[in-house]
Each structure stands twice: as structure tokens, then as C-alpha cells.
Design a protein around this motif. Structure first.
Motif, PDB file in Angstrom:
ATOM      1  N   ASP A 162      -6.615  29.614   6.621  1.00 17.79           N
ATOM      2  CA  ASP A 162      -6.776  28.309   7.276  1.00 17.79           C
ATOM      3  C   ASP A 162      -7.357  28.433   8.683  1.00 17.79           C
ATOM      4  O   ASP A 162      -7.445  27.452   9.418  1.00 17.79           O
ATOM      5  CB  ASP A 162      -5.414  27.591   7.337  1.00 17.79           C
ATOM      6  CG  ASP A 162      -4.891  27.286   5.935  1.00 17.79           C
ATOM      7  OD1 ASP A 162      -5.734  27.003   5.048  1.00 17.79           O
ATOM      8  OD2 ASP A 162      -3.676  27.404   5.698  1.00 17.79           O
ATOM      9  N   MET A 163      -7.789  29.647   9.021  1.00 17.26           N
ATOM     10  CA  MET A 163      -8.324  29.885  10.370  1.00 17.26           C
ATOM     11  C   MET A 163      -9.630  29.098  10.566  1.00 17.26           C
ATOM     12  O   MET A 163     -10.434  28.985   9.645  1.00 17.26           O
ATOM     13  CB  MET A 163      -8.624  31.388  10.516  1.00 17.26           C
ATOM     14  CG  MET A 163      -8.470  31.944  11.898  1.00 17.26           C
ATOM     15  SD  MET A 163      -8.728  33.731  11.951  1.00 17.26           S
ATOM     16  CE  MET A 163      -7.408  34.317  10.939  1.00 17.26           C
ATOM     17  N   VAL A 164      -9.799  28.565  11.766  1.00 15.69           N
ATOM     18  CA  VAL A 164     -10.999  27.783  12.096  1.00 15.69           C
ATOM     19  C   VAL A 164     -12.080  28.693  12.673  1.00 15.69           C
ATOM     20  O   VAL A 164     -13.272  28.558  12.393  1.00 15.69           O
ATOM     21  CB  VAL A 164     -10.636  26.694  13.129  1.00 15.69           C
ATOM     22  CG1 VAL A 164     -11.873  26.055  13.713  1.00 15.69           C
ATOM     23  CG2 VAL A 164      -9.697  25.673  12.532  1.00 15.69           C
ATOM     24  N   ALA A 165     -11.663  29.653  13.482  1.00 11.80           N
ATOM     25  CA  ALA A 165     -12.608  30.598  14.097  1.00 11.80           C
ATOM     26  C   ALA A 165     -11.851  31.861  14.484  1.00 11.80           C
ATOM     27  O   ALA A 165     -10.627  31.840  14.657  1.00 11.80           O
ATOM     28  CB  ALA A 165     -13.278  29.984  15.325  1.00 11.80           C
ATOM     29  N   ALA A 166     -12.604  32.962  14.583  1.00 10.20           N
ATOM     30  CA  ALA A 166     -11.985  34.242  14.992  1.00 10.20           C
ATOM     31  C   ALA A 166     -13.051  35.050  15.705  1.00 10.20           C
ATOM     32  O   ALA A 166     -14.267  34.834  15.517  1.00 10.20           O
ATOM     33  CB  ALA A 166     -11.472  35.001  13.775  1.00 10.20           C
ATOM     34  N   GLY A 167     -12.618  35.977  16.528  1.00  9.33           N
ATOM     35  CA  GLY A 167     -13.605  36.818  17.193  1.00  9.33           C
ATOM     36  C   GLY A 167     -12.946  37.915  17.994  1.00  9.33           C
ATOM     37  O   GLY A 167     -11.715  38.036  18.023  1.00  9.33           O
ATOM     38  N   TYR A 168     -13.797  38.720  18.594  1.00  4.29           N
ATOM     39  CA  TYR A 168     -13.285  39.762  19.484  1.00  4.29           C
ATOM     40  C   TYR A 168     -14.298  40.035  20.581  1.00  4.29           C
ATOM     41  O   TYR A 168     -15.499  39.774  20.413  1.00  4.29           O
ATOM     42  CB  TYR A 168     -12.953  41.061  18.716  1.00  4.29           C
ATOM     43  CG  TYR A 168     -14.108  41.670  17.944  1.00  4.29           C
ATOM     44  CD1 TYR A 168     -14.266  41.384  16.583  1.00  4.29           C
ATOM     45  CD2 TYR A 168     -15.024  42.527  18.541  1.00  4.29           C
ATOM     46  CE1 TYR A 168     -15.305  41.945  15.854  1.00  4.29           C
ATOM     47  CE2 TYR A 168     -16.072  43.092  17.823  1.00  4.29           C
ATOM     48  CZ  TYR A 168     -16.197  42.796  16.469  1.00  4.29           C
ATOM     49  OH  TYR A 168     -17.235  43.353  15.747  1.00  4.29           O
ATOM     50  N   MET A 169     -13.799  40.545  21.695  1.00  3.89           N
ATOM     51  CA  MET A 169     -14.677  41.091  22.727  1.00  3.89           C
ATOM     52  C   MET A 169     -14.457  42.600  22.655  1.00  3.89           C
ATOM     53  O   MET A 169     -13.365  43.075  22.347  1.00  3.89           O
ATOM     54  CB  MET A 169     -14.264  40.608  24.118  1.00  3.89           C
ATOM     55  CG  MET A 169     -14.915  39.318  24.586  1.00  3.89           C
ATOM     56  SD  MET A 169     -14.207  37.839  23.856  1.00  3.89           S
ATOM     57  CE  MET A 169     -12.750  37.609  24.852  1.00  3.89           C
ATOM     58  N   ILE A 170     -15.512  43.350  22.906  1.00  2.00           N
ATOM     59  CA  ILE A 170     -15.372  44.814  22.969  1.00  2.00           C
ATOM     60  C   ILE A 170     -15.988  45.257  24.289  1.00  2.00           C
ATOM     61  O   ILE A 170     -17.106  44.885  24.630  1.00  2.00           O
ATOM     62  CB  ILE A 170     -16.013  45.497  21.737  1.00  2.00           C
ATOM     63  CG1 ILE A 170     -15.898  47.009  21.834  1.00  2.00           C
ATOM     64  CG2 ILE A 170     -17.390  45.023  21.427  1.00  2.00           C
ATOM     65  CD1 ILE A 170     -16.185  47.726  20.530  1.00  2.00           C
ATOM     66  N   TYR A 171     -15.147  45.952  25.074  1.00  3.55           N
ATOM     67  CA  TYR A 171     -15.553  46.384  26.419  1.00  3.55           C
ATOM     68  C   TYR A 171     -15.912  47.874  26.302  1.00  3.55           C
ATOM     69  O   TYR A 171     -15.056  48.734  26.343  1.00  3.55           O
ATOM     70  CB  TYR A 171     -14.415  46.160  27.408  1.00  3.55           C
ATOM     71  CG  TYR A 171     -13.794  44.785  27.281  1.00  3.55           C
ATOM     72  CD1 TYR A 171     -12.516  44.617  26.755  1.00  3.55           C
ATOM     73  CD2 TYR A 171     -14.502  43.633  27.644  1.00  3.55           C
ATOM     74  CE1 TYR A 171     -11.955  43.354  26.601  1.00  3.55           C
ATOM     75  CE2 TYR A 171     -13.946  42.366  27.503  1.00  3.55           C
ATOM     76  CZ  TYR A 171     -12.685  42.233  26.977  1.00  3.55           C
ATOM     77  OH  TYR A 171     -12.132  40.984  26.823  1.00  3.55           O
ATOM     78  N   GLY A 172     -17.206  48.116  26.123  1.00  2.00           N
ATOM     79  CA  GLY A 172     -17.627  49.509  25.922  1.00  2.00           C
ATOM     80  C   GLY A 172     -18.878  49.777  26.732  1.00  2.00           C
ATOM     81  O   GLY A 172     -19.007  49.306  27.848  1.00  2.00           O
ATOM     82  N   ALA A 173     -19.798  50.520  26.125  1.00  3.27           N
ATOM     83  CA  ALA A 173     -21.069  50.826  26.813  1.00  3.27           C
ATOM     84  C   ALA A 173     -21.699  49.515  27.278  1.00  3.27           C
ATOM     85  O   ALA A 173     -22.295  49.417  28.338  1.00  3.27           O
ATOM     86  CB  ALA A 173     -22.000  51.550  25.845  1.00  3.27           C
ATOM     87  N   SER A 174     -21.552  48.484  26.455  1.00  9.28           N
ATOM     88  CA  SER A 174     -21.882  47.125  26.927  1.00  9.28           C
ATOM     89  C   SER A 174     -20.695  46.262  26.510  1.00  9.28           C
ATOM     90  O   SER A 174     -19.809  46.699  25.783  1.00  9.28           O
ATOM     91  CB  SER A 174     -23.170  46.625  26.240  1.00  9.28           C
ATOM     92  OG  SER A 174     -22.923  46.505  24.850  1.00  9.28           O
TER      93      SER A 174
END
Ligand code: AHG
Ligand code: MN
Ligand code: MN
Length: 345
Positions: A162-174
Motif C-alpha cells: 500500500d506504499m505510495v512512494a519510497a526512496g533512498y539517498m546514498i552519500y558516497g562518491a556522489s
């Protein structure tokens, strides 16, 4: 290096991309668009801190122990506070929940509530912070189930499907932000010179041929027979069952980084049930702000996430910090894990 002039590069900011996506939903009110902006802003601020962690005295531990029984790193606390403070007054959310906070996070009474629910792991991969290894933030967004007023625990315990949206940030080389609102998976890279997330990975699809498998094989002795045999299959030493060609092992210890690499290159990440700690028979990772959002993203990119028996998105969460075994990545590999577990457990 010749810099592309503005007119010959199609520069799509995350704001424009989300607006374009939301335009295809006639009933869209724009609130989700603004919520995703707010999360992207939190990502920019957290990124600015992670790239200077060593300079700003925010490496290391706070000395506190969180609800997970783990030491809280200074950056965990900073990211956790940042996301809450950027979202608690916007009238877009009914309630929040964080990996770092035992209970649900109520909207302060001086602010109004909205129709969405935000669940998040403010900083994933904390054990890597002091060693300059990529870390990330994971989030899941739901519609509230309760009618009005302050959101409740029930609003936070919804099935991943039932999720509307999902995501992640990744703090790496960029610094990247990868998200889905149910219409494919899209990746943006932060251009620090303009402070914008620019579209760099439209419509991400997990490659047919997997290249990596990711698991902490130091714990193999704690795994079930089925998971051990599945791992031997991936290693190419399980009799009469050859794995896909050229599989290599990569395990960083930051789920977001392992997941991101496998999403782009093809592969499987798994953290199975283990007998390492009798308090946590279902392994270390949590359903509502780690397994479910990443499974939703994997599924939107043509992959699959399972607890070893069924789709992770079908699981009805019973508690905020509920742990589940998870196998996420190429469908064939995840289904192979389910097959070994069915056969040998
Ligand atoms: P978090 O820092 O949010 O607690 O998550 C860490 C998780 C996950 O990112 C990673 O895959 C896993 O812990 C690594 O655990 P092990 O060290 O037990 O392999
Ligand atoms: Mn985590
Ligand atoms: Mn975390």
C-alpha cells in the motif's frame, strides 16, 4: 574538459521530474510533490554534513543506545533530527516513525496534520560512518488510514504493497536520490555547484544478468540449512546446480550501498534469519523502513523482495521495529533462495 552548455543538455531537476510525474495523476494535489522535495532537501543537508563529518566533530558515537540496542552515532542523531524538523511543520504529514525513535513521532500540536505518513531510517550503514564508506537514508511514504487529527501507530503499520512512494539517498562518491512513486524508479545525482538533484538514471531496470551477491558470510554458521545451501549455490559449489555466470561477492555493510549497486548491476542482497542473537531470530534488518521500501523499489525496477517465503510487501507489520529476513534483487535469484529454503529448512 568541455563543459556542456546549458542548451545542449536536458537538465531535469528532481522538482521538475516529480511535478511531471504528478501531472499524470489528475487527482494529484501536489502534496506528495512537496513532501518529496522536503525529503530531497533533508538529503542535501545530511549530505553536506556527511562530506565534512571528520571536520565538524560529528564522527563517532553519542554514547547513547537506541531502541535497536545499538550505539547511536552522532550522524544518526543529526540525520534523524534533520528529517523530523524539516517535515514536522509542513501540514503534509499525519505522523512519522524513525529507526532511531522507539515510538511514533507525533506532529507537534502547534502544527497541522496532513494526509501522508513518513517512515524512515535516517542513516543506514552507521557502522561505516567513521571509515568513510558510503552510507544512506531510506524512506517510505503511505497515505494515512485514520480520518483526521494526529496520526497513529496503525497509520505506520501498513503493508508495503500500500506504499505510495519510497526512496533512498546514498552519500558516497556522489550524493544520489533514487525514488519511485509507483511509476518506475528514477535516480538523481546532486550537483553541489547548484545544489540541485539532477536526473541521471531515468527508469532504472535491474539488469537481467545478475553480477553480485551480497551477504555477511561471517554469519553462515548461524543460518538455516536452506540459506547455507543457497549461498553455496551462489558460490558455484552446490552440486548439480550452477549459478548464473560471473557472479561476484560484494558486501559493504551499508544496505543502501549494497542495494544500489545490485539495482544498477544486477544481483541479490540478503540478510537471513540467524541464530546469532536469540533476541532477534529474524536477523538484523527492519521491515517498515528498510525491507519494505527497498522491496517496493526493487519490484518497480523489475526485481523482487521476499522474506524467504513470500513477498515482503504482503507482510502486515505488527510493530514499528519488527525485523524480518530479507532477500532482495533479481527475481530468479530471490525465487531460488525461496526454493532452497522450501526444500531444505
Ligand atoms: P543501520 O546503520 O541503519 O542500523 O543499518 C545497518 C544495517 C545495514 O545497513 C547493513 O546491511 C547491515 O546493518 C550490516 O549488518 P552486519 O554488520 O550484521 O552485516
Ligand atoms: Mn539501516
Ligand atoms: Mn540507521
Amino acid at each position: 574538459m568541455v563543459m556542456p552548455s546549458i542548451d545542449d543538455t536536458k537538465i531535469v531537476t528532481i522538482e521538475r521530474h516529480i511535478l511531471n510525474e504528478q501531472r499524470t495523476y489528475p487527482e494529484a494535489t501536489g502534496v506528495l510533490t512537496y513532501l518529496l522535495y522536503d525529503i530531497a532537501l533533508a538529503g542535501k543537508v545530511i549530505a553536506s554534513q556527511t562530506t565534512r563529518a571528520g571536520l565538524a566533530e560529528i564522527l563517532g558515537r553519542t554514547g547513547n543506545i537506541n531502541v535497536q540496542g545499538e550505539e547511536v552515532m552522532k550522524l544518526d542523531e543529526l540525520a534523524d533530527r534533520m528529517i523530523f524538523n524539516l517535515n514536522n511543520h509542513t501540514n503534509r504529514l499525519a505522523v512519522m516513525a524513525s529507526e532511531e525513535q522507539e515510538d511514533i513521532l507525533r506532529i507537534p500540536e502547534q502544527y497541522g496534520t496532513g494526509k501522508y505518513v513518513l517512515l524512515y531510517d535516517p542513516l543506514d550503514g552507521s557502522s561505516n560512518i567513521d571509515f568513510n564508506v558510503s552510507i544512506g537514508t531510506i524512506f517510505a511514504i503511505y497515505n494515512r488510514k485514520t480520518e483526521s487529527g494526529l496520526g497513529t501507530l496503525e497509520d505506520c503499520l501498513q503493508k508495503g504493497k500500500d506504499m505510495v512512494a519510497a526512496g533512498y539517498m546514498i552519500y558516497g562518491a556522489s550524493t544520489m536520490l533514487v525514488y519511485t512513486s509507483g511509476r518506475g524508479v528514477h535516480g538523481f545525482t546532486l550537483d553541489p555547484s547548484v545544489g540541485e538533484f539532477l536526473l541521471t538514471h531515468p527508469n532504472i531496470r535491474i539488469p537481467e544478468i545478475p553480477r553480485y551477491f551480497s551477504a555477511n558470510q561471517a554469519y553462515m554458521k548461524y543460518w538455516s540449512e536452506g540459506v547455507r545451501r543457497f549461498t553455496r549455490y551462489l558460490q558455484g559449489v552446490e552440486k548439480d546446480d550452477a549459478p548464473p555466470k560471473s557472479l561476484s561477492l560484494r558486501y559493504i555493510g551499508s544496505m543502501v550501498a549494497d542495494f544500489h549497486r545490485n539495482l544498477l548491476a544486477g544481483g541479490i542482497f540478503y540478510y537471513p534469519a540467524d541464530s546469532k542473537d536469540p533476541r532477534y531470530p529474524n536477523g538484523k534488518l527492519r521491515l517498515i523502513y528498510e525491507g519494505a521500501p527497498l522491496s517496493f523499489i526493487a519490484q518497480q525496477a523489475g526485481g523482487y523482495g521476499s522474506d524467504g517465503y513470500r513477498n515482503l510487501l504482503d507482510i502486515q507489520p505488527e510493530s514499528l521495529h519488527q525485523r524480518v529476513p530479507m532477500f532482495i534483487g533479481n527475481i530468479e535469484l530471490v525465487e531460488k533462495a525461496e526454493e532452497y529454503i522450501r526444500k531444505f529448512d
